[in-house]
Design a protein around this motif. Structure first.
Motif, mmCIF file in Angstrom:
data_model
loop_
_atom_site.group_PDB
_atom_site.id
_atom_site.type_symbol
_atom_site.label_atom_id
_atom_site.label_comp_id
_atom_site.label_asym_id
_atom_site.label_seq_id
_atom_site.Cartn_x
_atom_site.Cartn_y
_atom_site.Cartn_z
ATOM 1 N N ARG A 124 26.992 11.856 5.609
ATOM 2 C CA ARG A 124 25.649 11.410 6.010
ATOM 3 C C ARG A 124 24.630 12.396 5.441
ATOM 4 O O ARG A 124 23.946 13.139 6.148
ATOM 5 N N TRP A 125 24.533 12.370 4.136
ATOM 6 C CA TRP A 125 23.772 13.390 3.419
ATOM 7 C C TRP A 125 22.276 13.360 3.721
ATOM 8 O O TRP A 125 21.623 14.406 3.732
ATOM 9 N N ARG A 126 21.727 12.193 3.930
ATOM 10 C CA ARG A 126 20.279 12.120 4.191
ATOM 11 C C ARG A 126 19.918 12.861 5.474
ATOM 12 O O ARG A 126 18.909 13.567 5.536
ATOM 13 N N LEU A 127 20.738 12.681 6.510
ATOM 14 C CA LEU A 127 20.494 13.395 7.759
ATOM 15 C C LEU A 127 20.642 14.900 7.569
ATOM 16 O O LEU A 127 19.856 15.689 8.094
ATOM 17 N N VAL A 128 21.649 15.295 6.814
ATOM 18 C CA VAL A 128 21.890 16.715 6.565
ATOM 19 C C VAL A 128 20.695 17.349 5.879
ATOM 20 O O VAL A 128 20.166 18.383 6.309
ATOM 21 N N LEU A 129 20.251 16.727 4.799
ATOM 22 C CA LEU A 129 19.134 17.285 4.026
ATOM 23 C C LEU A 129 17.828 17.242 4.808
ATOM 24 O O LEU A 129 17.034 18.192 4.764
ATOM 25 N N ALA A 130 17.601 16.163 5.532
ATOM 26 C CA ALA A 130 16.361 16.041 6.303
ATOM 27 C C ALA A 130 16.275 17.117 7.378
ATOM 28 O O ALA A 130 15.224 17.756 7.560
ATOM 29 N N ALA A 131 17.370 17.316 8.110
ATOM 30 C CA ALA A 131 17.366 18.314 9.176
ATOM 31 C C ALA A 131 17.161 19.718 8.620
ATOM 32 O O ALA A 131 16.398 20.521 9.180
ATOM 33 N N ASP A 132 17.836 20.037 7.526
ATOM 34 C CA ASP A 132 17.670 21.362 6.914
ATOM 35 C C ASP A 132 16.237 21.576 6.436
ATOM 36 O O ASP A 132 15.644 22.637 6.657
ATOM 37 N N ALA A 133 15.692 20.583 5.765
ATOM 38 C CA ALA A 133 14.337 20.706 5.224
ATOM 39 C C ALA A 133 13.307 20.877 6.336
ATOM 40 O O ALA A 133 12.409 21.728 6.249
ATOM 41 N N ILE A 134 13.432 20.077 7.368
ATOM 42 C CA ILE A 134 12.496 20.175 8.491
ATOM 43 C C ILE A 134 12.649 21.511 9.206
ATOM 44 O O ILE A 134 11.668 22.147 9.607
ATOM 45 N N GLY A 135 13.895 21.957 9.356
ATOM 46 C CA GLY A 135 14.129 23.245 10.000
ATOM 47 C C GLY A 135 13.478 24.391 9.245
ATOM 48 O O GLY A 135 12.831 25.257 9.844
ATOM 49 N N VAL A 136 13.637 24.405 7.940
ATOM 50 C CA VAL A 136 13.020 25.448 7.111
ATOM 51 C C VAL A 136 11.499 25.394 7.226
ATOM 52 O O VAL A 136 10.832 26.414 7.464
ATOM 53 N N PHE A 137 10.946 24.195 7.052
ATOM 54 C CA PHE A 137 9.495 24.043 7.055
ATOM 55 C C PHE A 137 8.886 24.496 8.381
ATOM 56 O O PHE A 137 7.928 25.281 8.412
ATOM 57 N N VAL A 138 9.450 24.031 9.474
ATOM 58 C CA VAL A 138 8.898 24.366 10.794
ATOM 59 C C VAL A 138 9.045 25.856 11.079
ATOM 60 O O VAL A 138 8.109 26.500 11.582
ATOM 61 N N THR A 139 10.204 26.417 10.761
ATOM 62 C CA THR A 139 10.430 27.841 11.015
ATOM 63 C C THR A 139 9.408 28.702 10.283
ATOM 64 O O THR A 139 8.781 29.590 10.875
ATOM 65 N N VAL A 140 9.234 28.456 9.003
ATOM 66 C CA VAL A 140 8.334 29.278 8.188
ATOM 67 C C VAL A 140 6.876 29.071 8.582
ATOM 68 O O VAL A 140 6.106 30.037 8.693
ATOM 69 N N VAL A 141 6.489 27.816 8.825
ATOM 70 C CA VAL A 141 5.093 27.537 9.189
ATOM 71 C C VAL A 141 4.747 28.175 10.529
ATOM 72 O O VAL A 141 3.684 28.786 10.694
ATOM 73 N N VAL A 142 5.630 28.029 11.508
ATOM 74 C CA VAL A 142 5.367 28.622 12.822
ATOM 75 C C VAL A 142 5.298 30.136 12.721
ATOM 76 O O VAL A 142 4.397 30.771 13.284
ATOM 77 N N TRP A 143 6.231 30.725 11.975
ATOM 78 C CA TRP A 143 6.210 32.179 11.822
ATOM 79 C C TRP A 143 4.924 32.632 11.139
ATOM 80 O O TRP A 143 4.279 33.594 11.590
ATOM 81 N N ALA A 144 4.538 31.978 10.065
ATOM 82 C CA ALA A 144 3.331 32.372 9.328
ATOM 83 C C ALA A 144 2.090 32.249 10.207
ATOM 84 O O ALA A 144 1.210 33.126 10.210
ATOM 85 N N ALA A 145 2.012 31.144 10.961
ATOM 86 C CA ALA A 145 0.852 30.935 11.825
ATOM 87 C C ALA A 145 0.761 32.026 12.893
ATOM 88 O O ALA A 145 -0.326 32.559 13.164
ATOM 89 N N LEU A 146 1.876 32.375 13.492
ATOM 90 C CA LEU A 146 1.871 33.393 14.543
ATOM 91 C C LEU A 146 1.685 34.796 13.977
ATOM 92 O O LEU A 146 0.986 35.632 14.565
ATOM 93 N N PHE A 147 2.293 35.051 12.831
ATOM 94 C CA PHE A 147 2.248 36.393 12.250
ATOM 95 C C PHE A 147 0.855 36.738 11.736
ATOM 96 O O PHE A 147 0.366 37.859 11.924
ATOM 97 N N PHE A 148 0.206 35.782 11.066
ATOM 98 C CA PHE A 148 -1.078 36.074 10.434
ATOM 99 C C PHE A 148 -2.294 35.727 11.294
ATOM 100 O O PHE A 148 -3.382 36.240 11.045
ATOM 101 N N ALA A 149 -2.109 34.857 12.283
ATOM 102 C CA ALA A 149 -3.268 34.399 13.053
ATOM 103 C C ALA A 149 -3.286 34.892 14.494
ATOM 104 O O ALA A 149 -4.230 34.596 15.234
ATOM 105 N N THR A 150 -2.259 35.622 14.915
ATOM 106 C CA THR A 150 -2.224 36.123 16.291
ATOM 107 C C THR A 150 -1.822 37.595 16.300
ATOM 108 O O THR A 150 -1.410 38.152 15.276
#
Length: 395
Positions: A124-150
């Motif tokens: 079920r490759w689409r689910l695998v890739l989608a979950a990984d991509a979303i996980g990376v994006f959310v992790t980095v965006v949340v970290w960047a927002a908290l690190f640089f803006a708070t």
């Protein structure tokens, strides 16, 4: 698909470790590492009690347990991991501030790891890739927002990004089915012949890779322990390349991995990874770049490079052994590796503090790698290995 899937999972899993390595001071990274070790324990237990028994039963008997049974067992394990993480975090000074976020992150990560294994095996490759991509994006965006803006504490910033990114990735995975606790008894009875030897093996592994750091920490102090744990994190790219390939390697015929050509190739790859790690640390040290715990590790570039090489060799042949060899062969290999993993780092720490712990850790891992190669070449196969063929290799 396999290449894309492996790359996406590597980036997702590496994100939290890399962010911690380059932004946290050694003492804070040492504290965080204790919490992350519990998560690693949960993943290890999940492989031995849920994912790999499910795979081996499929290979041996052509019987594949349903997703509701699989996901229910995985959910209970994830919840247990979260509880253990929470309790530890409330006990260890410095972890109280991330007790809840770390517990949720660890539980979500264990669920995601097991669900991903299932999805790779069922293609079920689409689910695998989608979950990984979303996980990376959310992790980095949340970290960047908290690190640089708070002005939040860096440890809390890292923990929040780990938690939210993990939850996002888990949410994309196939929806689990929670059954009554009695389903765990049924699961165990159905897969007992594989759970018992795999769990014995992984328990010995966990004593060396997880319990030993807890023993080394008070010998070194939190700051030096953070540097010691950074050695293992530098090898994260190695593990992140190999771990997603577990289902693929498990399906390949055993003779492939016993050939001289394949052994030479794996050793060459091992040396390449180690050399790259050592050179990267030497460059960072020469440029005097401030990268948290990673900068503190530049003084130990050579033993770190040795460890990275040895870690690739050890993990590669250990995965092959887990999928194909008998319980006795696994036990022999694991006992030897556990002795090296416990005795050498502790002896090094007692003899020469941080320098001794790192060097002995690297040498012990190298000796373990050589022994696992010997075990795979000479070890007896399990019935599951006799059933594998070229057709079992995932596309």
């Amino acid at each position: 698909m396999i290449v894309a899937s492996t790359a996406s999972n590597a980036v997702f899993s590496l994100a939290v470790q890399l962010l911690g390595l380059v932004t946290l001071a050694p003492s804070a990274f040492g504290v965080f590492s204790l919490q992350y070790l519990v998560f690693a324990l949960g993943v290890s237990v999940g492989l031995s009690t849920v994912s790999e028994p499910w795979l081996r039963t499929d290979l041996m008997k052509g019987h594949r347990s349903s997703w509701p049974d699989y996901s229910s067992a995985l959910l209970y394990l994830s919840a247990a991991t979260a509880v253990v993480t929470l309790v530890l975090s409330m006990i260890v000074p410095g972890l109280e501030v991330v007790a809840v976020t770390g517990a949720i992150a660890a539980g979500a990560g264990v669920y995601r790891s097991g669900a991903r294994y299932h999805q790779v095996r069922t293609e079920r490759w689409r689910l695998v890739l989608a979950a990984d991509a979303i996980g990376v994006f959310v992790t980095v965006v949340v970290w960047a927002a908290l690190f640089f803006a708070t002005d939040l504490d860096r440890l809390l910033t890292l923990s929040l990004s780990w938690m939210i990114g993990g939850l996002a990735a888990a949410a994309v995975a196939q929806r689990p089915t929670l059954q009554r606790p009695r389903a765990l008894v049924v699961w165990y009875r159905r897969h007992r012949e594989h759970i018992v030897p795999l769990l014995k093996d992984s328990s010995l592994m966990d004593v060396g890779s997880i319990a030993t750091p807890f023993a080394v920490a008070p010998l070194l102090g939190l700051a030096d322990f953070g540097v010691y744990r950074a050695v293992s994190n530098v090898a994260a790219p190695v593990r992140l390349v190999l771990n997603p390939l577990r289902p693929v390697l498990a399906g390949a015929p055993l003779p492939t991995f016993r050939s001289v050509r394949r052994i030479v190739l794996v050793v060459a790859l091992s040396i390449g990874f180690g050399a790259a790690a050592a050179v990267a640390l030497l460059i960072i040290g020469s440029l005097d770049i401030e990268l948290g715990s990673l900068t503190a590790l530049t003084e130990y570039a050579i033993p770190t490079g040795l460890f990275v090489s040895a870690n690739f060799l050890t993990l590669f042949y250990y995965m092959i052994a887990r999928a194909h060899l008998s319980g006795n062969a696994l036990l022999a290999g694991r006992i030897v590796q556990t002795v090296f993993a416990i005795v050498l780092p502790i002896s090094g720490a007692l003899a020469a503090q941080l320098s001794g712990a790192i060097w002995f850790y690297a040498v012990g891992t190298a000796l373990s790698g050589v022994f696992w190669v010997i075990v795979v070449i000479r070890g007896r196969t399990s019935p599951a290995a006799d059933l594998t063929s070229e057709d079992d290799l995932l596309p």
